[in-house]
Design a protein around this motif. Structure first.
Motif, PDB file in Angstrom:
ATOM      1  N   LEU A  24      40.340  33.928 120.136  1.00 52.73           N
ATOM      2  CA  LEU A  24      40.122  33.568 121.549  1.00 52.73           C
ATOM      3  C   LEU A  24      38.642  33.315 121.827  1.00 52.73           C
ATOM      4  O   LEU A  24      38.026  33.991 122.676  1.00 52.73           O
ATOM      5  N   PRO A  25      38.021  32.374 121.166  1.00 49.94           N
ATOM      6  CA  PRO A  25      36.555  32.242 121.277  1.00 49.94           C
ATOM      7  C   PRO A  25      36.102  31.876 122.693  1.00 49.94           C
ATOM      8  O   PRO A  25      35.111  32.423 123.184  1.00 49.94           O
ATOM      9  N   ASN A  26      36.823  30.967 123.365  1.00 48.72           N
ATOM     10  CA  ASN A  26      36.367  30.521 124.692  1.00 48.72           C
ATOM     11  C   ASN A  26      36.441  31.635 125.711  1.00 48.72           C
ATOM     12  O   ASN A  26      35.517  31.848 126.507  1.00 48.72           O
ATOM     13  N   LEU A  27      37.554  32.371 125.643  1.00 55.22           N
ATOM     14  CA  LEU A  27      37.733  33.479 126.565  1.00 55.22           C
ATOM     15  C   LEU A  27      36.649  34.529 126.357  1.00 55.22           C
ATOM     16  O   LEU A  27      36.023  35.015 127.309  1.00 55.22           O
ATOM     17  N   VAL A  28      36.399  34.830 125.097  1.00 49.68           N
ATOM     18  CA  VAL A  28      35.391  35.850 124.772  1.00 49.68           C
ATOM     19  C   VAL A  28      34.035  35.403 125.287  1.00 49.68           C
ATOM     20  O   VAL A  28      33.295  36.174 125.925  1.00 49.68           O
ATOM     21  N   GLN A  29      33.702  34.129 125.055  1.00 43.54           N
ATOM     22  CA  GLN A  29      32.400  33.611 125.472  1.00 43.54           C
ATOM     23  C   GLN A  29      32.244  33.665 126.993  1.00 43.54           C
ATOM     24  O   GLN A  29      31.220  34.118 127.503  1.00 43.54           O
ATOM     25  N   SER A  30      33.330  33.269 127.701  1.00 43.73           N
ATOM     26  CA  SER A  30      33.205  33.243 129.165  1.00 43.73           C
ATOM     27  C   SER A  30      33.070  34.656 129.712  1.00 43.73           C
ATOM     28  O   SER A  30      32.320  34.920 130.649  1.00 43.73           O
ATOM     29  N   TRP A  31      33.750  35.641 129.094  1.00 38.01           N
ATOM     30  CA  TRP A  31      33.594  37.043 129.527  1.00 38.01           C
ATOM     31  C   TRP A  31      32.189  37.549 129.231  1.00 38.01           C
ATOM     32  O   TRP A  31      31.609  38.295 129.991  1.00 38.01           O
ATOM     33  N   GLU A  32      31.697  37.135 128.074  1.00 39.03           N
ATOM     34  CA  GLU A  32      30.359  37.572 127.685  1.00 39.03           C
ATOM     35  C   GLU A  32      29.346  37.063 128.714  1.00 39.03           C
ATOM     36  O   GLU A  32      28.451  37.781 129.130  1.00 39.03           O
TER      37      GLU A  32
END
Ligand SMILES: Nc1ncnc2c1ncn2[C@@H]1O[C@H](COP(=O)(O)OP(=O)(O)OP(=O)(O)O)[C@@H](O)[C@H]1O
Length: 886
Positions: A24-32
């Motif tokens: 889930l790279p995009n989700l992780v990035q947006s949360w970060e």
């Protein structure tokens, strides 16, 4: 201390976290990004660099100068004013790309030229990351005052289009800087590419160019790198020592902007109208504290609604605010430092292991508290370190804690369930095994106890027998002439004889036994010849046991069997074959199937039975009386007789063919009178048997008695001999059997009588007692009073006399009752009593397998009857046993 289990669980937790983040790279990035924005908001405002002043074309200025865009003479006026105020560098964030009124353009040109400290923006279009490089040279044609492109910058952004200020303006600027921002996927501006590639050169961003100009850094002192851009020899105002500045950037040359705070709470804001309306050197309309000398002035349009951009600290942030924050970050050196990928991986691993360790504590509630504490501690650390401008990753580490918690909990639950199931299973198994073992132990202990008891009994018996044997041998040595022949008792053949109940010291008897043993395994018929009582049945039984045949030993005395029943006894009958045949009967042959049939007194069998017997022996088939079916039989026939069968055959009373069939192997047993050694041995043998049975303390036979025994003819052989010794044991007064106790004379006399009157008593003594009974009308109490003895004495003696008379009368109850009642009218009473006593005596006879056991049992039950009558009791039981088992 981390145990292997926690280590493995933690590693798996870290692996699962990695898998989750990777998928889930995009989700992780947006949360970060969101966590970063939150950290900006929590941190609050930072102090900004005092050398930075924002001169804004604000709403108030719009009132003065009208709608934007303003005349370029106003801008020319401002550039001049700032020059007059000794501002060191002016970053003028207004793009004068189109030609305007030539006079106004000229005025601005002139002002910029005179000032020489103005930095203007260049609008560039950054290429999409993956697009091939296709430079557009349409807007070139101007010498670019940028940097040569070193190798390290090959990953930096490309600009393929650019819009420059008017060439006449650009000619006089101190520098040009691009105003491109690279927004994140959520549209928020967090980074700025400090250098972008354009043709063969690198173009700094507007703010970066402004700082380079402000710090007098020439292009060759800007060193682009992979992870940092180095500025060498920067000269800060007021400082004589040049400094190197290392700006952390990502591999695309982007710097994370350290936003100082909300727009209204940060920076020195000066309204453009204020600067222009009261241009007093060294002093501004906004107040004496705001001086522009040696400052870096950022001029921009902040009129409401103009160029608002979303940034982490605010949604509608003026575009110039981004440049202001870049300037501030670079001037203050408060660079946001991000941790490396390797560090982040280690962090995830460490937190996964820590979580696994925390979850190894026993209590569930404590686990929850500790995991929550771990989460909070990390979040707090990340927020706290942000104050020191360190940007820790948040999503991945927190995910590591959560994922590991979930995974370890699931694993624990499943293993606990499994363990619980295993435990239950094991407990059940163990309890089953325990029960089995307990039952086994109980059985063993029971067996052990009973074996112990048996052992004790055997031990006792052995000791008794040993003592008896020693005494007997001792006595025999003393009293008899057996001498060394006693040693034979210990020889194997004689011992084997004894095991089969054959007591002997005679070689002839032992030899017969040896031959018998030899023929035993064959199925051939055996004929046993010898006088009555010589032990024919005893040998027949021994033969059966030695043969190893699996079937039974069945005996039939043909002389004792009523003639009409012999056939049915032998071959069986079917129901209704004759009167009294109420059910099928298999017959002795079939009963002895697989075993031995002993036909005693074979010489007495009738001629027509002889024929049938012969046929059965030949065809090995029997046909029950009245039946049609025949049965195959496998029976070994052993017959016996005390008659001279050959003579019988010769006179035609016995069939020759049957004689030869039965006489396959003949054995002759010697009469007792021809076995003097056996007389002595048997005397001791039977004396032992009966003294124990009757509980008499007898330990010898007088020499005279022994001589009499030897002198006796013994027509009844061992059977008669046994009776005499039994009587001797019961009649002996002392511990030694005397000649008179044997009553041999009387035996000889009665031998001629139709029934052997064994155990007869002296008539006078019983007669005297009977007279008294008769005179007292057979009343026990009256008789007891009369004789001055107990009631029991009278009753038991009366019982004994009943048994004795029954024997004396040849088992004729009527005759016995008459003999007891005498001339009195009490015949009925006596008859009734006699029957009662007799029935009671023989009631269990049929149940016993062995005649001696039946006799012993009857004697035990008749303990109160005087021992003088015991032989009579034994005789009655034996007779009845013979009848029951015939
Ligand atoms: N050698 C012996 N040792 C011990 N007991 C013996 C011996 N011989 C015979 N007896 C006993 O004598 C009794 C008579 O024996 P058995 O019945 O075998 O004789 P038999 O020849 O078959 O008599 P009959 O011809 O009258 O049937 C039995 O009680 C038997 O146990």
């Amino acid at each position: 201390m981390l145990r292997l289990r926690e280590l493995v669980l933690g590693l798996i937790g870290a692996g699962l976290t990695g898998l989750l983040l990777w998928s889930l790279p995009n989700l992780v990035q947006s949360w970060e990004w969101k966590t970063l924005d939150l950290r900006f908001q929590w941190r609050g405002a930072l102090a900004t660099d005092p050398n930075l002043v924002l001169i804004e074309a604000d709403d108030q200025s719009a009132v003065t100068f009208g709608r934007w865009p303003w005349k370029r003479t106003v801008h020319a006026h401002l550039v001049e004013t700032l020059h007059d105020q000794k501002t060191k560098t002016v970053v003028y964030d207004v793009l004068f790309a189109l030609k305007g009124n030539s006079l106004e353009d000229r005025a601005l040109e002139e002002a910029v030229k005179i000032a020489g400290n103005v930095v203007f923006p260049v609008a560039v279009r950054l290429m999409e990351k993956r697009k091939p490089y296709a430079p557009d040279h349409s807007d070139t044609g101007l010498p670019w005052p940028g940097l040569e492109r070193p190798l390290e910058s090959r990953r930096y952004f490309h600009a393929n289009r650019a819009i420059f200020p008017l060439a006449s303006l650009a000619e006089h600027v101190q520098g040009l800087g691009h105003i491109a921002t690279n927004r994140d996927a959520d549209g928020i501006i967090r980074r700025v590419p400090l250098l972008v590639r354009y043709h063969k050169q690198l173009v700094p961003s507007l703010a970066f160019q402004g700082v380079l100009a402000y710090l007098n850094v020439s292009p060759e002192n800007v060193v682009p790198g992979n992870r940092a851009i180095l500025i060498r020899n920067a000269r800060f105002p007021g400082s004589t020592v040049p400094r190197d500045i290392e700006i952390p950037v990502d591999e695309q040359g982007q710097m994370l902007i350290n936003y100082a705070g909300r727009w209204g709470e940060t920076f020195q804001h000066v309204s453009m109208s204020a600067v222009l309306e009261r241009p007093q050197p060294g002093e501004l309309a906004t107040g004496p504290s705001v001086t522009l000398e040696n400052k870096l002035a950022l001029v921009a349009n902040t009129i409401s609604g103009y160029d608002a951009k979303p940034v982490p600290v605010e949604k509608d942030f003026p575009g110039v605010g981004v440049h202001a924050n870049i300037l501030n970050t670079l001037l203050t050196g408060n660079f946001l430092k991000e941790t490396s990928t390797a560090f982040n991986l280690l962090l995830v691993l460490a937190l996964s292991l820590a979580t696994a360790q925390v979850l190894s504590v026993r209590y569930y509630a404590l686990q929850v508290v500790l995991v929550a504490a771990l989460l909070a501690a990390y979040a707090f650390t990340a927020a706290y370190l942000f104050h020191s401008h360190l940007v820790l990753p948040v999503v991945a580490p927190l995910a590591a804690i959560v994922v590991t918690t979930l995974w370890v909990s699931l694993y624990n639950a499943s293993t606990e369930k499994e363990a619980a199931e295993k435990m239950t299973h094991t407990a059940q198994m163990l309890s089953g095994e325990k029960q089995k073992v307990e039952a086994h132990l109980e059985n063993l202990s029971r067996d052990l106890t009973s074996q112990q008891q048996e052992m004790d009994a055997l031990q006792q018996q052995y000791q008794q027998e040993k003592v008896q044997l020693e005494n007997r041998i001792h006595d025999l040595r003393l009293h008899s002439g057996l001498g060394t022949s006693l040693n034979r008792l210990t020889q194997p053949l004689f011992q084997e004889c004894r095991e089969h109940g054959i007591v002997t010291l005679e070689d002839a008897v032992a030899e017969t036994f040896r031959e018998l043993k030899q023929v035993a395994p064959n199925a051939s018929s055996v004929l046993l010849l010898g006088e009555s009582g010589t032990g024919k049945e005893l040998f027949a039984r021994a033969l059966h046991r030695l043969s190893g045949r699996p079937g039974r030993f069945v005996a039939l005395n043909l002389a004792a069997c009523p003639e009409g029943l012999v056939e049915s006894e032998l071959f069986g009958h079917v129901k209704g074959a004759f009167t009294g045949a109420t059910s099928d009967k298999p017959g002795r042959f079939r009963e002895a199937e697989g075993g031995t049939l002993f036909l005693d007194e074979i010489g007495e069998v009738h001629a027509d039975i002889q024929v049938k017997l012969l046929r059965v022996l030949q065809e090995k088939e029997v046909q029950p009386v009245g039946g049609e079916r025949t049965f195959t039989v496998d029976v070994r026939v052993v017959s016996a007789t005390n008659k001279d069968l050959k003579a019988e055959m010769e006179v035609g009373r016995f069939r020759g063919d049957l004689y030869y069939r039965l006489n396959t192997i003949p054995f002759t047993l010697h009469p007792l009178r021809e076995r003097p050694k056996d007389i002595e041995l048997l005397a001791w043998h039977f004396m032992d048997r009966y003294k124990h049975r009757y509980g008499r303390n007898i330990n010898g036979i007088s020499k005279k008695a022994m001589d009499a025994l030897k002198a006796h003819a013994w027509p009844g052989n061992v059977r008669e001999f046994e009776n005499v010794i039994e009587r001797g044991v019961t009649l002996a007064d002392g511990t030694v059997i005397q000649e008179k106790d044997l009553q041999l004379k009387s035996e000889m006399e009665t031998a001629a009588a139709p029934k052997p009157p064994s155990g007869a008593r002296a008539p006078d003594r019983d007669e005297v007692f009977l007279d008294t009974l008769r005179r007292n009308q057979f009343e026990i109490n009256a008789t007891a009073n009369h004789l001055e003895v107990s009631r029991n004495t009278v009753a038991s003696r009366f019982k004994g006399i009943c048994f004795q008379r029954l024997v004396d009368s040849g088992n004729d109850p009527a005759q016995a009752a008459r003999a007891i009642a005498g001339e009195t009218p009490h015949y009925e009473f006596v008859s009734q009593k006699l029957d009662e006593y007799y029935q009671n005596l023989v009631k269990d006879s049929a149940a016993w397998e062995d005649v001696e056991a039946a006799a012993a049992d009857a004697l035990k039950r008749s303990r109160n009857v005087p021992t003088a009558y015991h032989p009579a009791i034994a005789q009655l039981v034996r007779d009845r046993f013979q009848q029951d088992h015939a």
